[in-house]
Structure formats: structure tokens, C-alpha cells
Design a protein around this motif. Structure first.
Motif, PDB file in Angstrom:
ATOM      1  N   GLY A   3     -23.365 -10.230   0.691  1.00 59.04           N
ATOM      2  CA  GLY A   3     -24.408 -10.098  -0.316  1.00 59.04           C
ATOM      3  C   GLY A   3     -23.922  -9.554  -1.640  1.00 59.04           C
ATOM      4  O   GLY A   3     -24.493  -9.871  -2.692  1.00 59.04           O
ATOM      5  N   ILE A   4     -22.857  -8.738  -1.609  1.00 62.65           N
ATOM      6  CA  ILE A   4     -22.389  -8.126  -2.870  1.00 62.65           C
ATOM      7  C   ILE A   4     -21.189  -8.867  -3.460  1.00 62.65           C
ATOM      8  O   ILE A   4     -20.752  -8.542  -4.565  1.00 62.65           O
ATOM      9  N   LEU A   5     -20.641  -9.853  -2.739  1.00 64.87           N
ATOM     10  CA  LEU A   5     -19.427 -10.513  -3.222  1.00 64.87           C
ATOM     11  C   LEU A   5     -19.584 -11.202  -4.582  1.00 64.87           C
ATOM     12  O   LEU A   5     -18.670 -11.111  -5.414  1.00 64.87           O
ATOM     13  N   PRO A   6     -20.695 -11.914  -4.863  1.00 61.63           N
ATOM     14  CA  PRO A   6     -20.797 -12.555  -6.184  1.00 61.63           C
ATOM     15  C   PRO A   6     -20.722 -11.556  -7.334  1.00 61.63           C
ATOM     16  O   PRO A   6     -20.030 -11.801  -8.337  1.00 61.63           O
ATOM     17  N   ILE A   7     -21.424 -10.425  -7.216  1.00 63.83           N
ATOM     18  CA  ILE A   7     -21.391  -9.414  -8.277  1.00 63.83           C
ATOM     19  C   ILE A   7     -20.015  -8.755  -8.337  1.00 63.83           C
ATOM     20  O   ILE A   7     -19.462  -8.528  -9.426  1.00 63.83           O
ATOM     21  N   ALA A   8     -19.442  -8.450  -7.167  1.00 62.37           N
ATOM     22  CA  ALA A   8     -18.118  -7.827  -7.134  1.00 62.37           C
ATOM     23  C   ALA A   8     -17.073  -8.734  -7.795  1.00 62.37           C
ATOM     24  O   ALA A   8     -16.209  -8.264  -8.545  1.00 62.37           O
ATOM     25  N   ALA A   9     -17.159 -10.044  -7.527  1.00 68.38           N
ATOM     26  CA  ALA A   9     -16.216 -10.983  -8.143  1.00 68.38           C
ATOM     27  C   ALA A   9     -16.411 -11.051  -9.647  1.00 68.38           C
ATOM     28  O   ALA A   9     -15.439 -11.144 -10.414  1.00 68.38           O
ATOM     29  N   GLU A  10     -17.663 -10.984 -10.073  1.00 65.64           N
ATOM     30  CA  GLU A  10     -17.950 -10.987 -11.524  1.00 65.64           C
ATOM     31  C   GLU A  10     -17.319  -9.774 -12.192  1.00 65.64           C
ATOM     32  O   GLU A  10     -16.714  -9.885 -13.262  1.00 65.64           O
ATOM     33  N   TRP A  11     -17.443  -8.614 -11.563  1.00 66.90           N
ATOM     34  CA  TRP A  11     -16.828  -7.401 -12.116  1.00 66.90           C
ATOM     35  C   TRP A  11     -15.306  -7.511 -12.109  1.00 66.90           C
ATOM     36  O   TRP A  11     -14.636  -7.111 -13.069  1.00 66.90           O
ATOM     37  N   LEU A 103      -9.661  -1.608  -8.542  1.00 63.52           N
ATOM     38  CA  LEU A 103      -9.273  -1.420  -9.932  1.00 63.52           C
ATOM     39  C   LEU A 103      -8.700  -2.717 -10.506  1.00 63.52           C
ATOM     40  O   LEU A 103      -8.202  -3.571  -9.762  1.00 63.52           O
ATOM     41  N   PRO A 104      -8.780  -2.901 -11.834  1.00 62.04           N
ATOM     42  CA  PRO A 104      -8.293  -4.146 -12.448  1.00 62.04           C
ATOM     43  C   PRO A 104      -6.838  -4.435 -12.069  1.00 62.04           C
ATOM     44  O   PRO A 104      -5.970  -3.559 -12.130  1.00 62.04           O
ATOM     45  N   GLY A 105      -6.577  -5.686 -11.645  1.00 62.81           N
ATOM     46  CA  GLY A 105      -5.222  -6.109 -11.303  1.00 62.81           C
ATOM     47  C   GLY A 105      -4.742  -5.668  -9.943  1.00 62.81           C
ATOM     48  O   GLY A 105      -3.616  -5.989  -9.548  1.00 62.81           O
ATOM     49  N   SER A 106      -5.579  -4.966  -9.185  1.00 62.79           N
ATOM     50  CA  SER A 106      -5.157  -4.460  -7.880  1.00 62.79           C
ATOM     51  C   SER A 106      -5.243  -5.549  -6.812  1.00 62.79           C
ATOM     52  O   SER A 106      -5.877  -6.585  -6.995  1.00 62.79           O
ATOM     53  N   VAL A 107      -4.600  -5.284  -5.669  1.00 58.05           N
ATOM     54  CA  VAL A 107      -4.695  -6.195  -4.530  1.00 58.05           C
ATOM     55  C   VAL A 107      -6.146  -6.300  -4.070  1.00 58.05           C
ATOM     56  O   VAL A 107      -6.624  -7.387  -3.715  1.00 58.05           O
ATOM     57  N   ALA A 108      -6.864  -5.181  -4.092  1.00 59.42           N
ATOM     58  CA  ALA A 108      -8.275  -5.190  -3.684  1.00 59.42           C
ATOM     59  C   ALA A 108      -9.098  -6.100  -4.574  1.00 59.42           C
ATOM     60  O   ALA A 108      -9.982  -6.829  -4.101  1.00 59.42           O
ATOM     61  N   ALA A 109      -8.811  -6.107  -5.880  1.00 60.78           N
ATOM     62  CA  ALA A 109      -9.542  -6.979  -6.803  1.00 60.78           C
ATOM     63  C   ALA A 109      -9.238  -8.448  -6.521  1.00 60.78           C
ATOM     64  O   ALA A 109     -10.138  -9.301  -6.553  1.00 60.78           O
ATOM     65  N   ARG A 110      -7.969  -8.762  -6.220  1.00 60.24           N
ATOM     66  CA  ARG A 110      -7.612 -10.138  -5.883  1.00 60.24           C
ATOM     67  C   ARG A 110      -8.280 -10.564  -4.575  1.00 60.24           C
ATOM     68  O   ARG A 110      -8.702 -11.714  -4.430  1.00 60.24           O
ATOM     69  N   VAL A 112     -11.166  -9.524  -3.480  1.00 62.88           N
ATOM     70  CA  VAL A 112     -12.581  -9.774  -3.778  1.00 62.88           C
ATOM     71  C   VAL A 112     -12.774 -11.167  -4.355  1.00 62.88           C
ATOM     72  O   VAL A 112     -13.691 -11.902  -3.963  1.00 62.88           O
ATOM     73  N   LEU A 113     -11.913 -11.568  -5.276  1.00 64.97           N
ATOM     74  CA  LEU A 113     -12.031 -12.888  -5.897  1.00 64.97           C
ATOM     75  C   LEU A 113     -11.830 -14.002  -4.869  1.00 64.97           C
ATOM     76  O   LEU A 113     -12.572 -15.000  -4.873  1.00 64.97           O
ATOM     77  N   LEU A 114     -10.856 -13.848  -3.983  1.00 67.07           N
ATOM     78  CA  LEU A 114     -10.598 -14.878  -2.976  1.00 67.07           C
ATOM     79  C   LEU A 114     -11.729 -14.929  -1.949  1.00 67.07           C
ATOM     80  O   LEU A 114     -12.182 -16.021  -1.563  1.00 67.07           O
ATOM     81  N   LEU A 115     -12.208 -13.771  -1.515  1.00 67.43           N
ATOM     82  CA  LEU A 115     -13.311 -13.732  -0.559  1.00 67.43           C
ATOM     83  C   LEU A 115     -14.557 -14.386  -1.131  1.00 67.43           C
ATOM     84  O   LEU A 115     -15.243 -15.153  -0.451  1.00 67.43           O
ATOM     85  N   ALA A 116     -14.861 -14.085  -2.390  1.00 62.77           N
ATOM     86  CA  ALA A 116     -16.056 -14.656  -3.020  1.00 62.77           C
ATOM     87  C   ALA A 116     -15.941 -16.165  -3.156  1.00 62.77           C
ATOM     88  O   ALA A 116     -16.915 -16.897  -2.945  1.00 62.77           O
ATOM     89  N   GLU A 117     -14.739 -16.650  -3.490  1.00 59.91           N
ATOM     90  CA  GLU A 117     -14.531 -18.091  -3.639  1.00 59.91           C
ATOM     91  C   GLU A 117     -14.715 -18.803  -2.298  1.00 59.91           C
ATOM     92  O   GLU A 117     -15.396 -19.827  -2.211  1.00 59.91           O
ATOM     93  N   ARG A 118     -14.132 -18.257  -1.251  1.00 54.81           N
ATOM     94  CA  ARG A 118     -14.265 -18.890   0.060  1.00 54.81           C
ATOM     95  C   ARG A 118     -15.696 -18.792   0.581  1.00 54.81           C
ATOM     96  O   ARG A 118     -16.201 -19.725   1.200  1.00 54.81           O
ATOM     97  N   GLU A 119     -16.334 -17.662   0.344  1.00 61.05           N
ATOM     98  CA  GLU A 119     -17.719 -17.494   0.790  1.00 61.05           C
ATOM     99  C   GLU A 119     -18.631 -18.496   0.113  1.00 61.05           C
ATOM    100  O   GLU A 119     -19.538 -19.051   0.736  1.00 61.05           O
TER     101      GLU A 119
END
Length: 349
Positions: A3-11, A103-110, A112-119
Motif C-alpha cells: 500500500g505504501i510502495l507507490p508513495i515510497a517510490a515517488e519519494w 536515504l537518497p542513493g542508498s540500497v534501501a532506496a533502490r 523501494v524503486l524495484l519493488l514498486a516497479e514489480r508490484e
């Protein structure tokens, strides 16, 4: 988490620092399942939740601290702890919440982007989070080896599915609230003037004969099929295909009289099937068994008393959810024991 992945990916795309809190263990009664997540931006914006609202204030502060420190941690809230009592966790359960900075550029941020894309493309995947040791908070996507005792695996990309037969106004309302509830919705109807993306935002719209679609669609126990057409030439073949599938829920709209007439049509077709008659899809029809008919929910929905499309949709979705969880659908005030069934899990799906 989904539920939060779209917003998290936007951030993450905007390079905004934030923190994510994820429910990683539940013991006893708790309102949310493992994997439920909340995100907090550095500016204090909040999306999602990890409980029924009782510990969110404390988790919010932990998220802000994680953004400042850059360190992840696991916080435990339980009914017997003074901290849990002070924040209002009175459901009787114990929960562990992983709070980690993104945080910007972190592994966690990457991640989030991959999870949101696959979801977004309904691609099934696993996300394993380490909850102990020096690497607490680190995530691994699609880990092949079984997770250790200090890890939690969350399955994403495969939400429960709802197939709506008939692009009628009741389907418009049901599609809307089912999507809000996290379901993947498909609407199928051969009448392209009604089956349009504009009427069903967020749903997959298929212009086809429903029974032909159901015979070829991927249908499993987490799929619900609702036949809403009120048209025998559409709903009877669709019901035959749905009842022959692995769908966990099959319901059809109509009065009790309409249901009796529909059963007669199904029985008549079943009688003709033994003579080698052929369905509209070109395949030999199989008789509808008594076991299959026992699965049919008709009239569809729970007795809520509403009449509008929105009230009717709520009634139908309530029955689907009750069936999925093996619940009675009765008033909670009439039952005893915990409101939420006890969960002892560290793996979510």
C-alpha cells in the motif's frame, strides 16, 4: 507493504530522505499482518500503518530518529510492557517493528524503486529483511536460500484477485472498493460500450465472452469471481466456467427466484452435456456437480440491508473477505474472544 510502495517510490525518485517502519513479527492478537508498513518523510509526512493506530505515534518518532541517525532498529511493543501501555497497545498481542532509514542513493532506496516497479506489474517476488545482527534492516529481493531465524520474508506482487463478470453499475462500485482494499480487479464483458477503462479506473478491462475468458484465465484459490450480469446467456456459461475453476469464491447476483431458475438452467445444460453437446468455447461441457454448486454464493453478499450500488458492493466484498479468512461474518459484539485471530508469524504474503 504494497500500500505504501507507490508513495515510497515517488519519494525515492525525488531524492527525499524518509524512513520505513515494517511489522516483522506478531504474537497473539494484533490488527495488522506481518509486512504492514508505514513511511515517514524528513518533513513529517506519514503514509500507511503498522497497527490499528495504537503505536503509530511512537513509531513515527522512531522513524524521525532513524532519518537523523541513519541507523535501523527493531522496536517491540507488547500489552505487558509499560511503553506499549503508554502508547495504547491494548489488543493483547506483541509486535516487533523494524524501523530503517531510506536515504537518497542508498540500497534501501533502490530496493523501494524495484519493488514498486514489480508490484505495479503484479510480478511475484520476495523481500527478505534482516531483523537481527550487524546488518539489521538490510533487504534482499528474491533470495533463493531460506531466510535465517533473524530474517523476515514478505511476498509481494500477488494480491488477491477479483474477476467481475458484467460491466454494470454494481461492478463499478465493487471495482472501486476492491481496488482500495488492495485487490487486483479484472472486469470482463463482451459489450465494449460498457466495458471501458474510463468506467473502471485502476482495473483491467477485458472485452470478451466471460466464460471464454474464465476458461483461459489464471484462477487460483485467492481469486474471487462475481457474476453480476443478470443475463442468462452471459451468467450461466460464466458460472459453469467459474465453478469448474480453482476460484476460492464464486458468487452471483440476483433474487432467490432468479437463483432457482439459474440452477434449473445449469442442471438442464448438465443433462445435455452427457449427450456430447458443445459449449460456446468449442469444448465439451462437463456436468456441474453438486459439490461445485455448494460453492456458489447466491444471493451474493452479506445481509447489510443496503440497496445502492455502493452499499451492495460493500456487502459483496464483506462476504469475500469473510470467506478468505474463514470468518463467520457475524457481528463482533455477538462473539467472544479476541477481535483479531491470534497470529504467530514471521513470514507474510
Amino acid at each position: 507493504m504494497r500500500g505504501i510502495l507507490p508513495i515510497a517510490a515517488e519519494w525515492a525518485r525525488a531524492g527525499r530522505p524518509f524512513a520505513m517502519a515494517t511489522l516483522v513479527a506478531v504474537s497473539g492478537s494484533a490488527p495488522r499482518e506481518v509486512g504492514a508498513s508505514l513511511i515517514v518523510s524528513a518533513e513529517g509526512e506519514v503514509f500507511g500503518n503498522v497497527s490499528g493506530g495504537c503505536v503509530e505515534g511512537a513509531v513515527y518518532e522512531q522513524c524521525l530518529q532513524a532519518i537523523r541517525s541513519g541507523a535501523a532498529s527493531v522496536e517491540t511493543f507488547g500489552y505487558s510492557s509499560a511503553e506499549a501501555f503508554s502508547v495504547g497497545l491494548s489488543c493483547g498481542g506483541v509486535i516487533d517493528v523494524l524501523v530503517r532509514p531510506v536515504l537518497p542513493g542508498s540500497v534501501a532506496a533502490r530496493d523501494v524503486l524495484l519493488l514498486a516497479e514489480r508490484e505495479a506489474h503484479a510480478m511475484q517476488m520476495t523481500y527478505t529483511l534482516l531483523v537481527e545482527g550487524a546488518d539489521v534492516g538490510r533487504g534482499v529481493i528474491d533470495q533463493t536460500a531460506p531466510p535465517s531465524s533473524g530474517a523476515v520474508t514478505i511476498t509481494l506482487g500477488s494480491p488477491p484477485r477479483l474477476i467481475l463478470v458484467g460491466a454494470v453499475e454494481f461492478a463499478v462500485a465493487l471495482s472501486r472498493i476492491a481496488i482500495a482494499a488492495g485487490m487486483r480487479v479484472t472486469v470482463v464483458d463482451p459489450r465494449e460500450v460498457f466495458a471501458t477503462a474510463a468506467r473502471f479506473p485502476g482495473a483491467d478491462v477485458v472485452v470478451a465472452w466471460p466464460h471464454r475468458y474464465l476458461e483461459s484465465a489464471e484462477v487460483d484459490a485467492r481469486t474471487a469471481v462475481c457474476v453480476l450480469t443478470h443475463d442468462p446467456k452471459l451468467d450461466v456459461p460464466a458460472l459453469r466456467a467459474a465453478l469448474a475453476s480453482d476460484a476460492g469464491y464464486v458468487g452471483v447476483m440476483g433474487s432467490r427466484q432468479a437463483h432457482e431458475e439459474r440452477l434449473e438452467r445449469l442442471a438442464a445444460e448438465s443433462a445435455g452435456a452427457g449427450a456430447g453437446s458443445v459449449s460456446g468455447s468449442g469444448a465439451a461441457r462437463q456436468p456441474v456437480s453438486a459439490e461445485q454448486l455448494e460453492r456458489l454464493r447466491s444471493p451474493i453478499g452479506l445481509d447489510l440491508g443496503g440497496r445502492s450500488p455502493e452499499e451492495t458492493a460493500l456487502s459483496i466484498l464483506a462476504e469475500i473477505v469473510a470467506d478468505q479468512h474463514g470468518a463467520s461474518g457475524r457481528r463482533l459484539s455477538e462473539l467472544s474472544g479476541p477481535v483479531h485471530r491470534p497470529l504467530d508469524a514471521r513470514v507474510a504474503s
